[in-house]
Write a protein that holds these residues in place. Structure first.
Motif, PDB file in Angstrom:
ATOM      1  N   LYS A 194      34.008  69.705  46.313  1.00 41.81           N
ATOM      2  CA  LYS A 194      33.902  70.033  46.998  1.00 41.81           C
ATOM      3  C   LYS A 194      35.493  69.386  46.906  1.00 41.81           C
ATOM      4  CE  LYS A 194      30.112  70.617  49.486  1.00 41.81           C
ATOM      5  NZ  LYS A 194      28.529  69.859  51.063  1.00 41.81           N
ATOM      6  N   TYR A 195      35.632  68.225  46.610  1.00 37.98           N
ATOM      7  CA  TYR A 195      37.148  66.775  46.479  1.00 37.98           C
ATOM      8  C   TYR A 195      38.631  68.074  45.814  1.00 37.98           C
ATOM      9  CZ  TYR A 195      33.827  63.281  47.393  1.00 37.98           C
ATOM     10  OH  TYR A 195      33.210  62.254  48.193  1.00 37.98           O
ATOM     11  N   PHE A 196      38.384  68.941  45.098  1.00 40.45           N
ATOM     12  CA  PHE A 196      38.660  70.213  44.513  1.00 40.45           C
ATOM     13  C   PHE A 196      39.261  70.941  45.544  1.00 40.45           C
ATOM     14  CE2 PHE A 196      37.372  67.118  41.233  1.00 40.45           C
ATOM     15  CZ  PHE A 196      38.039  66.455  40.486  1.00 40.45           C
ATOM     16  N   GLU A 197      38.357  71.723  46.260  1.00 40.52           N
ATOM     17  CA  GLU A 197      38.468  72.823  47.107  1.00 40.52           C
ATOM     18  C   GLU A 197      39.692  72.419  47.978  1.00 40.52           C
ATOM     19  OE1 GLU A 197      34.773  73.549  48.011  1.00 40.52           O
ATOM     20  OE2 GLU A 197      34.255  73.846  46.361  1.00 40.52           O
TER      21      GLU A 197
ATOM     22  N   LYS B  87      22.607  68.870  40.479  1.00 38.31           N
ATOM     23  CA  LYS B  87      23.732  70.421  41.159  1.00 38.31           C
ATOM     24  C   LYS B  87      23.423  69.868  42.593  1.00 38.31           C
ATOM     25  CE  LYS B  87      20.012  73.443  38.809  1.00 38.31           C
ATOM     26  NZ  LYS B  87      18.859  74.936  39.089  1.00 38.31           N
ATOM     27  N   ALA B  88      23.530  69.141  43.233  1.00 42.45           N
ATOM     28  CA  ALA B  88      23.919  68.751  44.183  1.00 42.45           C
ATOM     29  C   ALA B  88      24.812  67.911  43.846  1.00 42.45           C
ATOM     30  CB  ALA B  88      22.782  67.496  45.236  1.00 42.45           C
ATOM     31  N   ALA B  89      25.193  66.862  43.153  1.00 41.86           N
ATOM     32  CA  ALA B  89      26.222  66.194  42.966  1.00 41.86           C
ATOM     33  C   ALA B  89      26.930  66.736  42.112  1.00 41.86           C
ATOM     34  CB  ALA B  89      25.922  65.051  41.209  1.00 41.86           C
ATOM     35  N   ASP B  90      27.315  67.464  41.254  1.00 37.80           N
ATOM     36  CA  ASP B  90      27.890  68.843  40.768  1.00 37.80           C
ATOM     37  C   ASP B  90      28.413  69.348  42.256  1.00 37.80           C
ATOM     38  OD1 ASP B  90      27.854  67.678  38.309  1.00 37.80           O
ATOM     39  OD2 ASP B  90      26.726  69.938  37.947  1.00 37.80           O
ATOM     40  N   GLU B  91      28.105  69.772  42.803  1.00 39.24           N
ATOM     41  CA  GLU B  91      28.357  70.618  44.169  1.00 39.24           C
ATOM     42  C   GLU B  91      29.370  69.948  45.153  1.00 39.24           C
ATOM     43  OE1 GLU B  91      25.076  72.978  46.681  1.00 39.24           O
ATOM     44  OE2 GLU B  91      24.869  73.689  44.513  1.00 39.24           O
ATOM     45  N   GLU B  92      28.639  68.564  45.026  1.00 41.82           N
ATOM     46  CA  GLU B  92      29.597  67.175  45.992  1.00 41.82           C
ATOM     47  C   GLU B  92      30.644  67.113  45.253  1.00 41.82           C
ATOM     48  OE1 GLU B  92      30.328  65.440  49.275  1.00 41.82           O
ATOM     49  OE2 GLU B  92      28.656  66.014  49.128  1.00 41.82           O
TER      50      GLU B  92
END
Length: 187
Positions: A183-186, A175-180
């Motif tokens: 962030k690159y696409f925000e 989940k943390a890796a997915d959130e990280e």
């Protein structure tokens, strides 16, 4: 769903923070499922008499959520099988399948349902585990028939594998890796 790590099966529901003892015999809950099905068919109009479900005290239901314990007890959810397409059609009818249910329990488990008291969740577990060799299983299979053709055996087994695999749950690290990654696409 039966939790085999516990010696006890549920015998109460909670309404308004208070536990109320319920009758657990399968006959009572077959009646409830039939009553509920009829009530649902009528568009949930009127009130259902559910006093027969309780041992002693009958709870005062004031909110829709108060009924969740009854529904969770009556219709315990299993995580498998899960199908992408479930047409929701009934394949078991307690009112007309009584002979076949009785025969299936005798054939598979040597249980005389007429003279046996059994917890509703045990009954459901045994129903779900009936072998394909029972007449009831064949009848339910006929009723579930959709006419859809399976292209090949491998496709059929992939669909069965998908249906019977437990749902995948992400670990905290994933989940943390997915959130990280998100962030690159925000903007």
């Amino acid at each position: 769903m039966i939790n085999i790590t516990s010696k006890a099966l549920p015998d109460a529901i909670v309404v308004g923070g208070r536990a109320f003892l319920i009758k657990t015999d399968y006959r009572v809950w077959i009646r409830f499922t039939q009553d509920f099905k009829a009530w649902k068919k009528m568009g949930y109009k009127g009130a259902m008499n559910i006093k027969y479900l309780f041992e002693d005290d009958i709870p005062a239901f004031s909110e829709t959520d108060d009924y969740s314990g009854i529904l969770e007890f009556a219709f315990p959810q299993n995580v498998v099988p899960h199908y992408e397409r479930d047409n929701g059609e009934d394949v078991l009818f307690y009112d007309i399948d009584g002979d076949y249910i009785y025969a299936a329990f005798m054939q598979a488990y040597h249980i005389d349902l007429i003279s046996t008291d059994m917890h509703w969740h045990k009954f459901i577990a045994l129903m779900n585990g009936l072998p394909d060799s029972t007449r009831l299983s064949a009848i339910m299979g006929y009723r579930a028939y959709t006419g859809e053709k399976i292209k090949d055996e491998a496709q059929m087994y992939r669909a069965l594998k998908d249906a019977w695999m437990p749902p995948y749950e992400e670990t905290e690290e994933e989940k943390a890796a997915d959130e990280e990654f998100e962030k690159y696409f925000e903007g």
